[in-house]
Design a protein around this motif. Structure first.
Motif, PDB file in Angstrom:
ATOM      1  N   ALA A  13      17.870  -9.477   3.345  1.00 43.03           N
ATOM      2  CA  ALA A  13      17.686 -10.390   4.675  1.00 43.03           C
ATOM      3  C   ALA A  13      18.692 -10.374   5.457  1.00 43.03           C
ATOM      4  O   ALA A  13      18.637 -10.527   6.670  1.00 43.03           O
ATOM      5  CB  ALA A  13      17.620 -11.918   4.200  1.00 43.03           C
ATOM      6  N   ASN A  14      19.999  -9.987   4.895  1.00 41.14           N
ATOM      7  CA  ASN A  14      21.173  -9.795   5.946  1.00 41.14           C
ATOM      8  C   ASN A  14      21.399  -8.170   6.049  1.00 41.14           C
ATOM      9  O   ASN A  14      22.516  -7.721   6.273  1.00 41.14           O
ATOM     10  CB  ASN A  14      22.493 -10.275   5.178  1.00 41.14           C
ATOM     11  CG  ASN A  14      22.502 -11.881   5.208  1.00 41.14           C
ATOM     12  OD1 ASN A  14      22.574 -12.404   6.132  1.00 41.14           O
ATOM     13  ND2 ASN A  14      22.103 -12.430   4.219  1.00 41.14           N
ATOM     14  N   ASP A  15      20.398  -7.570   6.401  1.00 40.49           N
ATOM     15  CA  ASP A  15      20.396  -6.125   6.318  1.00 40.49           C
ATOM     16  C   ASP A  15      21.133  -5.487   7.302  1.00 40.49           C
ATOM     17  O   ASP A  15      21.581  -4.501   7.206  1.00 40.49           O
ATOM     18  CB  ASP A  15      18.915  -5.556   6.293  1.00 40.49           C
ATOM     19  CG  ASP A  15      19.026  -4.244   5.572  1.00 40.49           C
ATOM     20  OD1 ASP A  15      19.877  -3.756   4.822  1.00 40.49           O
ATOM     21  OD2 ASP A  15      18.097  -3.413   6.001  1.00 40.49           O
ATOM     22  N   ASP A  16      21.194  -6.261   8.459  1.00 43.21           N
ATOM     23  CA  ASP A  16      22.034  -5.698   9.644  1.00 43.21           C
ATOM     24  C   ASP A  16      23.428  -5.264   9.300  1.00 43.21           C
ATOM     25  O   ASP A  16      24.155  -4.408   9.664  1.00 43.21           O
ATOM     26  CB  ASP A  16      21.876  -6.415  10.828  1.00 43.21           C
ATOM     27  CG  ASP A  16      22.483  -7.683  10.853  1.00 43.21           C
ATOM     28  OD1 ASP A  16      22.965  -8.089   9.869  1.00 43.21           O
ATOM     29  OD2 ASP A  16      22.380  -8.441  11.801  1.00 43.21           O
ATOM     30  N   ARG A  17      23.933  -6.179   8.431  1.00 43.49           N
ATOM     31  CA  ARG A  17      25.499  -6.085   7.853  1.00 43.49           C
ATOM     32  C   ARG A  17      26.475  -6.072   8.857  1.00 43.49           C
ATOM     33  O   ARG A  17      27.493  -5.893   8.636  1.00 43.49           O
ATOM     34  CB  ARG A  17      25.506  -4.645   7.049  1.00 43.49           C
ATOM     35  CG  ARG A  17      24.957  -4.992   5.868  1.00 43.49           C
ATOM     36  CD  ARG A  17      25.106  -3.490   5.024  1.00 43.49           C
ATOM     37  NE  ARG A  17      24.807  -2.682   5.389  1.00 43.49           N
ATOM     38  CZ  ARG A  17      23.332  -1.962   5.259  1.00 43.49           C
ATOM     39  NH1 ARG A  17      22.582  -2.417   4.403  1.00 43.49           N
ATOM     40  NH2 ARG A  17      23.134  -0.854   6.024  1.00 43.49           N
ATOM     41  N   GLU A  18      26.054  -6.469  10.125  1.00 48.04           N
ATOM     42  CA  GLU A  18      27.070  -6.507  11.262  1.00 48.04           C
ATOM     43  C   GLU A  18      28.273  -7.604  11.004  1.00 48.04           C
ATOM     44  O   GLU A  18      29.517  -7.392  11.017  1.00 48.04           O
ATOM     45  CB  GLU A  18      26.603  -6.817  12.660  1.00 48.04           C
ATOM     46  CG  GLU A  18      26.252  -5.253  13.257  1.00 48.04           C
ATOM     47  CD  GLU A  18      25.469  -5.357  14.619  1.00 48.04           C
ATOM     48  OE1 GLU A  18      25.398  -6.544  15.033  1.00 48.04           O
ATOM     49  OE2 GLU A  18      24.858  -4.293  14.971  1.00 48.04           O
ATOM     50  N   SER A  19      27.768  -8.632  10.666  1.00 42.80           N
ATOM     51  CA  SER A  19      28.484  -9.817  10.304  1.00 42.80           C
ATOM     52  C   SER A  19      29.422  -9.771   8.949  1.00 42.80           C
ATOM     53  O   SER A  19      30.296 -10.529   8.588  1.00 42.80           O
ATOM     54  CB  SER A  19      27.926 -11.068  10.658  1.00 42.80           C
ATOM     55  OG  SER A  19      26.939 -11.171   9.580  1.00 42.80           O
ATOM     56  N   MET A  20      28.940  -8.871   8.160  1.00 42.08           N
ATOM     57  CA  MET A  20      29.467  -9.021   6.812  1.00 42.08           C
ATOM     58  C   MET A  20      30.800  -8.016   6.781  1.00 42.08           C
ATOM     59  O   MET A  20      31.024  -7.224   7.577  1.00 42.08           O
ATOM     60  CB  MET A  20      28.642  -8.226   5.738  1.00 42.08           C
ATOM     61  CG  MET A  20      27.384  -9.005   5.520  1.00 42.08           C
ATOM     62  SD  MET A  20      26.508  -7.984   4.102  1.00 42.08           S
ATOM     63  CE  MET A  20      25.098  -8.830   4.056  1.00 42.08           C
ATOM     64  N   LEU A 251      29.865 -12.581   4.007  1.00 41.92           N
ATOM     65  CA  LEU A 251      29.645 -13.256   4.990  1.00 41.92           C
ATOM     66  C   LEU A 251      30.712 -14.041   5.655  1.00 41.92           C
ATOM     67  O   LEU A 251      31.538 -14.817   4.956  1.00 41.92           O
ATOM     68  CB  LEU A 251      28.353 -14.223   4.939  1.00 41.92           C
ATOM     69  CG  LEU A 251      26.949 -13.412   4.928  1.00 41.92           C
ATOM     70  CD1 LEU A 251      25.876 -14.636   4.402  1.00 41.92           C
ATOM     71  CD2 LEU A 251      26.595 -12.831   6.005  1.00 41.92           C
ATOM     72  N   PRO A 252      30.937 -14.157   7.019  1.00 40.50           N
ATOM     73  CA  PRO A 252      32.015 -15.037   7.531  1.00 40.50           C
ATOM     74  C   PRO A 252      31.516 -16.541   7.384  1.00 40.50           C
ATOM     75  O   PRO A 252      30.489 -16.800   7.189  1.00 40.50           O
ATOM     76  CB  PRO A 252      31.965 -14.726   8.985  1.00 40.50           C
ATOM     77  CG  PRO A 252      30.852 -13.988   9.244  1.00 40.50           C
ATOM     78  CD  PRO A 252      30.027 -13.337   7.884  1.00 40.50           C
TER      79      PRO A 252
END
Ligand SMILES: [Zn+2]
Length: 301
Positions: A13-20, A251-252
């Motif tokens: 669900a958080n596949d874009d991973r940009e914020s991870m 995650l932030p």
């Protein structure tokens, strides 16, 4: 409940991973995120294969014993230019005013010869321990050094008087930990192990190195945080609500606090016995707790 499927869906669900965040923990002036914390910095598994290295290219992990050059030898340190220590945590230094800003740094617990410790600490060390190869680990004498100052691993050392066939006359022995602020000496076996030590005991150091070797594909670590809330305010002798929530630690903070990213595993209904719930959750976690689990990364490799 299948925790494996839940975790897989959380990552997908958080596949874009940009914020991870992936990689080595960050040492900052005001810690806010989980990767600013000590747990992350004490772990090998959390770092997605981003390691710190000795000058010869071999990796160094938290809990490794090492020989290092003294960073303050020229100015204030009188105990020689080379020291022994145990790596407690590894960070990338992001502190604004720091001289090692931008570099990988190790936080070291010094290991010193028992006979050479200064007063008043020497007075609390047992007399029969002040022999040639007996050492003391100073738990609160932490020193932050750039990994450039690491010289080599310290291999011939053993902790806690374990009778081992490998012990020779040269082997250094650490049986005690000194907490200098409290003027307190405690046995090494009573100390808390470093997370990386537990990981390496389970997996083996070589497995962890091979797992993230260049050329074996990009691997990202996704640490999980399990939060247990007892909702004490609403609790009485008839009603108990205990909630178990799972979030992705990479995650932030502002993402973790979004409701959509806090996944309830169970909310114990009124009167449910916790003893019945926990074994069910435990079984799900145990299936990947030690081995972790590998998930495909979707569109990128
Ligand atoms: Zn020194």
């Amino acid at each position: 409940m299948n925790i494996l499927i839940l975790v897989r869906n959380m990552v997908a669900a958080n596949d874009d991973r940009e914020s991870m965040y992936f990689g080595i923990a960050r040492l900052v002036d005001t810690p806010e995120e989980l990767w600013h914390g000590e747990v992350w910095a004490e772990s090998v598994l959390c770092c997605s294969g981003h390691f710190a290295f000795f000058n010869d290219g071999n990796p160094v992990f938290p809990s490794d014993c090492i020989i290092y050059s003294c960073p303050i030898h020229a100015t204030s340190c009188r105990s020689g230019s080379v020291h022994y220590g145990c790596v407690r945590r590894i960070y990338i230094d992001d502190r604004m005013e720091s001289l090692t800003n931008g570099q990988k740094v190790c936080i070291i617990e010094p290991i010193v010869f028992a006979a050479t410790i200064a007063p008043p600490y020497i007075n609390i060390i047992p007399n029969d321990y002040k022999n040639a190869n007996n050492m003391i680990l100073i738990e609160d004498g932490l020193q932050t050094i750039s990994t450039d100052l690491l010289i080599s691993p310290l291999v011939d050392i053993q902790f806690d008087n374990v009778t081992s066939p490998l012990v020779t006359e040269q082997t250094l022995v650490v049986n005690y930990i000194l907490i200098s602020k409290k003027l307190h000496l405690c046995q090494f076996q009573l100390s808390t192990p470093i997370t990386a030590e537990l990981e390496m005991n389970y997996f083996g150091q070589q497995f962890l190195i091979n797992c993230y070797k260049p050329g074996t594909g990009l691997k990202l670590s996704v640490p999980l945080m399990l939060f247990i809330d007892e909702f004490r305010v609403h609790q009485n002798m008839y009603h108990s609500f205990t909630g178990f929530y799972l979030t992705l630690a990479c995650l932030p903070h502002f993402e973790r606090t979004h409701q959509v990213n806090a996944h309830p595993i169970t909310l114990g209904p009124h009167g449910t016995c916790l003893k019945d719930i926990i074994p069910i959750i435990e079984t799900g976690f145990k299936s990947f707790m030690h081995t972790g689990m590998q998930l495909p990364l979707g569109n990128s490799d």
